[in-house]
Design a protein around this motif. Sequence first.
Motif, mmCIF file in Angstrom:
data_model
loop_
_atom_site.group_PDB
_atom_site.id
_atom_site.type_symbol
_atom_site.label_atom_id
_atom_site.label_comp_id
_atom_site.label_asym_id
_atom_site.label_seq_id
_atom_site.Cartn_x
_atom_site.Cartn_y
_atom_site.Cartn_z
ATOM 1 N N LYS A 53 0.835 -1.202 0.000
ATOM 2 C CA LYS A 53 0.000 0.000 0.000
ATOM 3 C C LYS A 53 0.871 1.253 0.000
ATOM 4 C CE LYS A 53 -3.618 2.085 2.949
ATOM 5 N NZ LYS A 53 -4.442 1.815 4.165
ATOM 6 N N ALA A 85 2.409 1.607 -3.414
ATOM 7 C CA ALA A 85 1.424 2.089 -4.388
ATOM 8 C C ALA A 85 1.227 3.597 -4.253
ATOM 9 C CB ALA A 85 0.103 1.354 -4.197
ATOM 10 N N ARG A 86 1.137 4.072 -3.015
ATOM 11 C CA ARG A 86 0.957 5.513 -2.800
ATOM 12 C C ARG A 86 2.178 6.284 -3.320
ATOM 13 N NH1 ARG A 86 -0.328 5.607 2.374
ATOM 14 N NH2 ARG A 86 -2.576 5.846 2.097
ATOM 15 N N CYS A 117 -6.403 -0.077 0.471
ATOM 16 C CA CYS A 117 -5.228 -0.773 -0.050
ATOM 17 C C CYS A 117 -5.510 -1.341 -1.431
ATOM 18 C CB CYS A 117 -4.829 -1.891 0.922
ATOM 19 S SG CYS A 117 -3.502 -2.975 0.345
ATOM 20 N N ILE A 160 -3.614 -0.074 -4.955
ATOM 21 C CA ILE A 160 -2.827 -1.011 -5.744
ATOM 22 C C ILE A 160 -3.388 -1.134 -7.154
ATOM 23 C CG2 ILE A 160 -2.339 -3.501 -5.960
ATOM 24 C CD1 ILE A 160 -1.772 -3.431 -2.917
ATOM 25 N N ALA A 188 -2.258 2.097 -8.934
ATOM 26 C CA ALA A 188 -0.817 2.227 -9.154
ATOM 27 C C ALA A 188 -0.268 1.199 -10.130
ATOM 28 C CB ALA A 188 -0.079 2.119 -7.823
ATOM 29 N N PHE A 189 -0.758 -0.044 -10.044
ATOM 30 C CA PHE A 189 -0.160 -1.138 -10.812
ATOM 31 C C PHE A 189 -1.080 -1.725 -11.877
ATOM 32 C CE2 PHE A 189 1.536 -1.705 -6.326
ATOM 33 C CZ PHE A 189 2.671 -0.948 -6.552
#
Length: 426
Positions: free
Chosen positions: A193, A196-197, A223, A227, A230-231
Amino acid sequence: MIYQLGNLARMLRVQWQPASDLRELQNRKLRSLIHHAYRQVPFYRRLFDSRGLKPEDIRRVGDLSRLPTISKEQIQAAPAEEVMAFGLDRSKCVEVRTSGSTGLPLTLRYRREDDSRLNVSWLRPLFAHGVRPWYRKLEISGPHNLPSGKKWYQHLGIWRREGISIFSSPGEWVKAWRRYRPEILYGYSGSLKLLARHVLDAGLDDIRPRFVFGVSDLADEECRELIQSAFSRTIIDLYGAAEAGCIAWECPRCQGYHINADTVIVEFLRDGRPVPPGSPGRVVVTNLHSYAMPIIRYELGDIGIPGGEKRSCGWGLPLMKVIEGRGDAFIVLPSGRLLSPMFFFGTMKKIKGINQWKVFQSEVDCLKILIVPAKNFSSETIDHLRKRVEENSGEKMGIEVELVENIPGDSSGKVRAVVSQLESPF
């Protein structure tokens, strides 16, 4: 490696068996472990004798309720020779330490064949989600879990992995990713997490794993959303413990977690009795491959929900619902009602100006909330926070808010968002 391949082949075959066959397999393994523990382990012989029980009295999973549950503190208080099997050469055992998130790390010992079987239990969910043995894995984990060297099969390109400590910074995790370029991102959910942030804040667009697996921490809704953003991947949650290996894992087809019923028995209790499907209860485990240092009716300290849904994936493994957190993560309201930590994840995500937060409870009518302000934080953020907590909970409480620069993890590196110092209601 040959032995592990045999274990893996059996494990992948067993998961397709009907639920009735799996229950009978559990019962056979349980009877064997119970007889062994009574004959070879003084701690359990005394436990049985204190209840007037013999091994023959525990023949199936339902009979376990005749035994008391045991705690980490009881195991730690007993001399090693009391909780380990007679005649065991400790030098030939594998030592495994718990993370110590409760402040009390426990050293466990396994026979090599049992350790191998439990290690293989972590591979089942990887195969279920489509991972291939030649995919590389970057693991963000506690220092005690990180690889110290390469196995011979890793030199052949099988189950390769690199590790980096959860105590490193997100920037260092990014460098490790770019250096290794793995297909799998694997680690403590709280650390994933944070990564990702960091990726989103820094505008990075080259961190693109094929799979993201989270362990150890609660994979809350925030979370999961971070994620995904971000991914561009959905986190796959794995639930396990050093005391029992991989306990359960998110199914790619069913709405829930499959329990590895061939290696562990999981009970969900409240006030000492099983809870019905859909109701939260304390997670109590019996590790069916713990012959060196038996783990029987062991309190993990987590709160989980048994599932009652029909399986649509074809696997016979039973289902459970989400892990709701540890017993000391539930907030007690003045009326006596309980708030799951999930309450705060849902509440906080709708309040602007908060980058990170943590809730403490030391008194029944008061909360302390730490906040790391975001760029759009204002004085209205705190007012909104107090209003949302009271409206959503339906009760008035004193809410103290403290602004901080960062919220570090605990001594084990885990980031726990909700902590109550009151006696666990479970």
